[in-house]
Each structure stands twice: as C-alpha cells, then as structure tokens.
Scaffold this motif. Sequence first.
Motif, PDB file in Angstrom:
ATOM      1  N   TRP A  95      -1.454  11.908   6.078  1.00 45.41           N
ATOM      2  CA  TRP A  95      -1.249  10.780   5.175  1.00 45.41           C
ATOM      3  C   TRP A  95      -2.486   9.912   5.003  1.00 45.41           C
ATOM      4  O   TRP A  95      -2.477   8.986   4.196  1.00 45.41           O
ATOM      5  CB  TRP A  95      -0.108   9.914   5.699  1.00 45.41           C
ATOM      6  CG  TRP A  95       1.232  10.552   5.624  1.00 45.41           C
ATOM      7  CD1 TRP A  95       1.847  11.289   6.607  1.00 45.41           C
ATOM      8  CD2 TRP A  95       2.156  10.536   4.533  1.00 45.41           C
ATOM      9  NE1 TRP A  95       3.081  11.725   6.191  1.00 45.41           N
ATOM     10  CE2 TRP A  95       3.307  11.265   4.917  1.00 45.41           C
ATOM     11  CE3 TRP A  95       2.143   9.961   3.258  1.00 45.41           C
ATOM     12  CZ2 TRP A  95       4.405  11.439   4.088  1.00 45.41           C
ATOM     13  CZ3 TRP A  95       3.239  10.125   2.428  1.00 45.41           C
ATOM     14  CH2 TRP A  95       4.350  10.863   2.846  1.00 45.41           C
ATOM     15  N   ARG A  96      -3.537  10.170   5.762  1.00 52.25           N
ATOM     16  CA  ARG A  96      -4.724   9.319   5.664  1.00 52.25           C
ATOM     17  C   ARG A  96      -5.498   9.651   4.394  1.00 52.25           C
ATOM     18  O   ARG A  96      -5.731  10.818   4.085  1.00 52.25           O
ATOM     19  CB  ARG A  96      -5.615   9.527   6.900  1.00 52.25           C
ATOM     20  CG  ARG A  96      -6.810   8.580   6.933  1.00 52.25           C
ATOM     21  CD  ARG A  96      -7.761   8.969   8.061  1.00 52.25           C
ATOM     22  NE  ARG A  96      -7.267   8.623   9.367  1.00 52.25           N
ATOM     23  CZ  ARG A  96      -7.473   7.448   9.954  1.00 52.25           C
ATOM     24  NH1 ARG A  96      -8.141   6.506   9.318  1.00 52.25           N
ATOM     25  NH2 ARG A  96      -7.001   7.216  11.152  1.00 52.25           N
ATOM     26  N   TRP A  97      -5.923   8.609   3.684  1.00 53.69           N
ATOM     27  CA  TRP A  97      -6.718   8.821   2.485  1.00 53.69           C
ATOM     28  C   TRP A  97      -8.039   9.482   2.822  1.00 53.69           C
ATOM     29  O   TRP A  97      -8.591   9.278   3.906  1.00 53.69           O
ATOM     30  CB  TRP A  97      -6.979   7.498   1.770  1.00 53.69           C
ATOM     31  CG  TRP A  97      -5.788   6.882   1.119  1.00 53.69           C
ATOM     32  CD1 TRP A  97      -5.113   5.762   1.526  1.00 53.69           C
ATOM     33  CD2 TRP A  97      -5.116   7.335  -0.060  1.00 53.69           C
ATOM     34  NE1 TRP A  97      -4.068   5.491   0.684  1.00 53.69           N
ATOM     35  CE2 TRP A  97      -4.041   6.437  -0.312  1.00 53.69           C
ATOM     36  CE3 TRP A  97      -5.305   8.405  -0.941  1.00 53.69           C
ATOM     37  CZ2 TRP A  97      -3.177   6.590  -1.386  1.00 53.69           C
ATOM     38  CZ3 TRP A  97      -4.442   8.545  -2.016  1.00 53.69           C
ATOM     39  CH2 TRP A  97      -3.396   7.650  -2.231  1.00 53.69           C
ATOM     40  N   PRO A 143       2.161  13.438  -7.931  1.00 52.77           N
ATOM     41  CA  PRO A 143       2.195  13.246  -6.479  1.00 52.77           C
ATOM     42  C   PRO A 143       3.225  12.192  -6.079  1.00 52.77           C
ATOM     43  O   PRO A 143       3.610  11.332  -6.884  1.00 52.77           O
ATOM     44  CB  PRO A 143       0.764  12.781  -6.158  1.00 52.77           C
ATOM     45  CG  PRO A 143      -0.065  13.256  -7.292  1.00 52.77           C
ATOM     46  CD  PRO A 143       0.815  13.192  -8.495  1.00 52.77           C
ATOM     47  N   VAL A 144       3.639  12.238  -4.816  1.00 52.20           N
ATOM     48  CA  VAL A 144       4.685  11.323  -4.350  1.00 52.20           C
ATOM     49  C   VAL A 144       4.262   9.864  -4.496  1.00 52.20           C
ATOM     50  O   VAL A 144       5.069   9.015  -4.900  1.00 52.20           O
ATOM     51  CB  VAL A 144       5.086  11.641  -2.889  1.00 52.20           C
ATOM     52  CG1 VAL A 144       5.763  13.004  -2.803  1.00 52.20           C
ATOM     53  CG2 VAL A 144       3.897  11.567  -1.944  1.00 52.20           C
ATOM     54  N   ASP A 196       0.871  -1.181   0.000  1.00 53.54           N
ATOM     55  CA  ASP A 196       0.000   0.000   0.000  1.00 53.54           C
ATOM     56  C   ASP A 196       0.902   1.223   0.000  1.00 53.54           C
ATOM     57  O   ASP A 196       1.767   1.357   0.875  1.00 53.54           O
ATOM     58  CB  ASP A 196      -0.909   0.041   1.232  1.00 53.54           C
ATOM     59  CG  ASP A 196      -1.994  -1.022   1.197  1.00 53.54           C
ATOM     60  OD1 ASP A 196      -2.342  -1.461   0.088  1.00 53.54           O
ATOM     61  OD2 ASP A 196      -2.477  -1.411   2.280  1.00 53.54           O
ATOM     62  N   VAL A 197       0.712   2.106  -0.966  1.00 54.98           N
ATOM     63  CA  VAL A 197       1.479   3.341  -1.043  1.00 54.98           C
ATOM     64  C   VAL A 197       0.563   4.491  -0.638  1.00 54.98           C
ATOM     65  O   VAL A 197      -0.564   4.587  -1.128  1.00 54.98           O
ATOM     66  CB  VAL A 197       2.041   3.569  -2.457  1.00 54.98           C
ATOM     67  CG1 VAL A 197       2.819   4.877  -2.510  1.00 54.98           C
ATOM     68  CG2 VAL A 197       2.947   2.411  -2.861  1.00 54.98           C
ATOM     69  N   TYR A 198       1.058   5.377   0.229  1.00 53.86           N
ATOM     70  CA  TYR A 198       0.242   6.465   0.775  1.00 53.86           C
ATOM     71  C   TYR A 198       0.679   7.819   0.213  1.00 53.86           C
ATOM     72  O   TYR A 198       1.842   8.017  -0.149  1.00 53.86           O
ATOM     73  CB  TYR A 198       0.314   6.473   2.298  1.00 53.86           C
ATOM     74  CG  TYR A 198      -0.430   5.315   2.926  1.00 53.86           C
ATOM     75  CD1 TYR A 198      -1.714   5.472   3.417  1.00 53.86           C
ATOM     76  CD2 TYR A 198       0.159   4.055   3.009  1.00 53.86           C
ATOM     77  CE1 TYR A 198      -2.414   4.403   3.974  1.00 53.86           C
ATOM     78  CE2 TYR A 198      -0.516   2.985   3.562  1.00 53.86           C
ATOM     79  CZ  TYR A 198      -1.800   3.163   4.046  1.00 53.86           C
ATOM     80  OH  TYR A 198      -2.482   2.102   4.595  1.00 53.86           O
ATOM     81  N   GLN A 199      -0.282   8.720   0.176  1.00 49.63           N
ATOM     82  CA  GLN A 199      -0.056  10.064  -0.354  1.00 49.63           C
ATOM     83  C   GLN A 199      -0.208  11.096   0.756  1.00 49.63           C
ATOM     84  O   GLN A 199      -1.164  11.039   1.536  1.00 49.63           O
ATOM     85  CB  GLN A 199      -1.063  10.360  -1.481  1.00 49.63           C
ATOM     86  CG  GLN A 199      -1.077  11.793  -1.979  1.00 49.63           C
ATOM     87  CD  GLN A 199       0.235  12.185  -2.656  1.00 49.63           C
ATOM     88  OE1 GLN A 199       0.927  11.335  -3.221  1.00 49.63           O
ATOM     89  NE2 GLN A 199       0.576  13.461  -2.614  1.00 49.63           N
ATOM     90  N   LEU A 200       0.716  12.046   0.823  1.00 50.66           N
ATOM     91  CA  LEU A 200       0.608  13.138   1.787  1.00 50.66           C
ATOM     92  C   LEU A 200      -0.355  14.187   1.239  1.00 50.66           C
ATOM     93  O   LEU A 200      -0.092  14.832   0.225  1.00 50.66           O
ATOM     94  CB  LEU A 200       1.977  13.767   2.035  1.00 50.66           C
ATOM     95  CG  LEU A 200       2.011  14.930   3.033  1.00 50.66           C
ATOM     96  CD1 LEU A 200       1.553  14.470   4.413  1.00 50.66           C
ATOM     97  CD2 LEU A 200       3.409  15.532   3.111  1.00 50.66           C
TER      98      LEU A 200
END
Length: 377
Positions: A238-240, A337-338, A227-231
């Motif tokens: 960081w929570r979706w 995005p990161v 799982d890759v997270y986005q800031l």
Amino acid sequence: MSVSYIPEPTKRILWAKAAGRCQYEGCNKILWADDFTKSEFNTSYIAHIIGDKPTGPRGDDILSEKLKNDISNLMLMCDTHHRLIDVIDVSSHSVERLVEMKKKHEDRIEMLTDIKEEYQSHILLYGANIGNHTAPVSWEKAAFAMAPKRYPAHRQAIELSLKNSSFVDSDDHYWLIEKEHLNRQFNDKVKSRLSSGEIKHLSVFGLAPQPLLIELGTLISDIPTVDVYQLLREPAGWRWDDGCTVENIFSVREPAIKSNKVALNISLSANINDTRIVEVLGEDTSIWTLTIDSPNNDFLRKPEQLSNFRILCRKLLNDIKKEHGHNNELHVFPAMPVAASIEFGRVWMPKADMRLVIYDENRSKGGFIKALEKQMI
C-alpha cells in the motif's frame, strides 16, 4: 555470547535506540513482556557485533577490546536471534550485515518517534468480497504505508468490512446488502466522530468492487482531511512509490452524439469499449470518456496522480451537467484503481451533481449490470 560488563548508561541508551525491540531484521519483537503469559519483564539480550573477545563470534585482536562497551557495537536482541548470530549460524552473520541491521532499525525508530502529534491519522479499512476471493486489509500494512508522513492515532483501525460474508458480487442481493451494511457501519463508527472533531484526519484503505468504493467515497465526502491509498502490485503493498517518475496524462473524450441519455466511461485500469455501454443503454447514448494513453491496473503510483484525477473529475462532472442538465442521470461504467474509485465518490456532490447510476462488470451475468444508484439531495 557476551561475557563483558555493559555499563547501565550504555544499556539505557541502547534500549532507547532500539525502542525495546529486537533489532534483528524482520523481527521487531517487544522485549519487555513474555509472549505467552503477557507478564512484563526484561526479556532482552545484548549482542556484540564484533565479539567482546578475539576468540568470540566475529572477534578481532584489536577491536574486540576497544569496542566491547561501545554503543555502536551493541545490538538489542531476543534470545532466539542472539543465539542465532552467536552460536547457530555465525558464518551467515558478518559484521557488515549486523551493522546494516542495527542502522536500519535505529533509523526507523528515530524517524517514527520524530513524527509530531498533528500528523496522527485514524486508519479506515474497508474490504468486501470480490468474486470468490476475500479482500483483507490490515492495520499493520496500513501503518507501514503511512510512515513517515503519518502515524496511526490508535492501535486499532476503524473497520467497515462485512466479515465472513457468504455473498459474492454475482448474488442477486449482494449490492443491496453490502451497501446497507457499509452505510450503517459508517454512520455508527465514523460519521459522529467526524462531526464532533474527534477524527481530524483519515487514512483510507479500501479493497472492494468499484461501486462500493464509490459509495464509500460519497459517505466520506470531500469535507474531512483524507489520504486515500492505492494497493500496488509491483512492488506489492500500500505504500506509494516515491521513486516513480512516470507521469500519466489524463484525457477526456467528448461524445460524438448529444442525447438525453448520458454515460461516463472511465477507462484507466482497463479499456472499456463503447459498444459494451451501448449494449446496456442503447445506441442513442452520449458517452463521455475519461482515460489515459495506456490503461493498466498498476498505473496509479503517486498521490499527485490521484490529486490530478480528483481535479479533473470535479471539472468533468460540472461539464457533463452543463451539457446534459442538472436533473438528468449519469450512468457510470468504471474501470479504475481502488483509490480512484473512492476519490470519484468523494468529489461527487449530492446537492449539486447529477444522479449517479453505477455499473459493475459481471461476466457470470454477461457484462455490465446496474449495481448502485446515488440520488441528489
């Protein structure tokens, strides 16, 4: 302050519901150890929401006696917050406010302790210097973002950061040093543990220049479960954004000319004008573009969007290879995005795809510069 006798069974139930932590909002302090000496003993206090006497804090002529030993009227607290609500600032702590604190804390504990073992995940943090600003990512923020779907496999994260680096992305040796460090750290801390099956799932949090995030993605690959997270910027964290209903439709523009020199313009977080790519590669360049209707730096808000991006990138890399040849090289100009940067690296297959030449925008050097290259195997 409470003067009532609380039966032992009730105390044990309250301790279980609170998980031995202060239930005051935002505190969550452990109540089985001393902060300073780390000695383990009970440091908790039991507070009454409705005072156990009519003359006490939030007391009531009828309910005080009725609820003095009722679990619904009791909160586990540290000494500081017990004094705050009962002595120092009684007026700011209404029955309604304390009931809400208790409910949120106990609901969170129930949710987290209900997670099954197969949902554990190893937290992988990667942060490198961006310009003159450091990019910290923390275990605490990562654990919060994962819940309730996942929980940390360990109390410590796997960190691939280059701490206390004096290099920034305008330095001549920055890319070489950061890439080498990232590869060594990944091989030492992650690769063997993935191969042995010790790591069954990764939750990845990266905040670094895009070429390095793409590099990280290629190291992880699309083989392990990740799982890759986005800031996110709004709301920050960081929570979706589960409440987001906005759908971004990705689109691909094929090049106007066919050439042996081929570039991929990824304009998602910002627009990259083709003229800036031509300035680097020349007029005789076939430029493919992956974009959305209104590129912006906070459009990626749901994991479903990231999944759609992965699927499209896999198809796009195949289409470009079919058009321009397997032995050619693809010049990548990213503004994304990161999380998308990491996933782009993950879908690239070193045995099947074209060589990558990845660029980074550096204003101090007048525009896009070559940062990293990824060779076929």
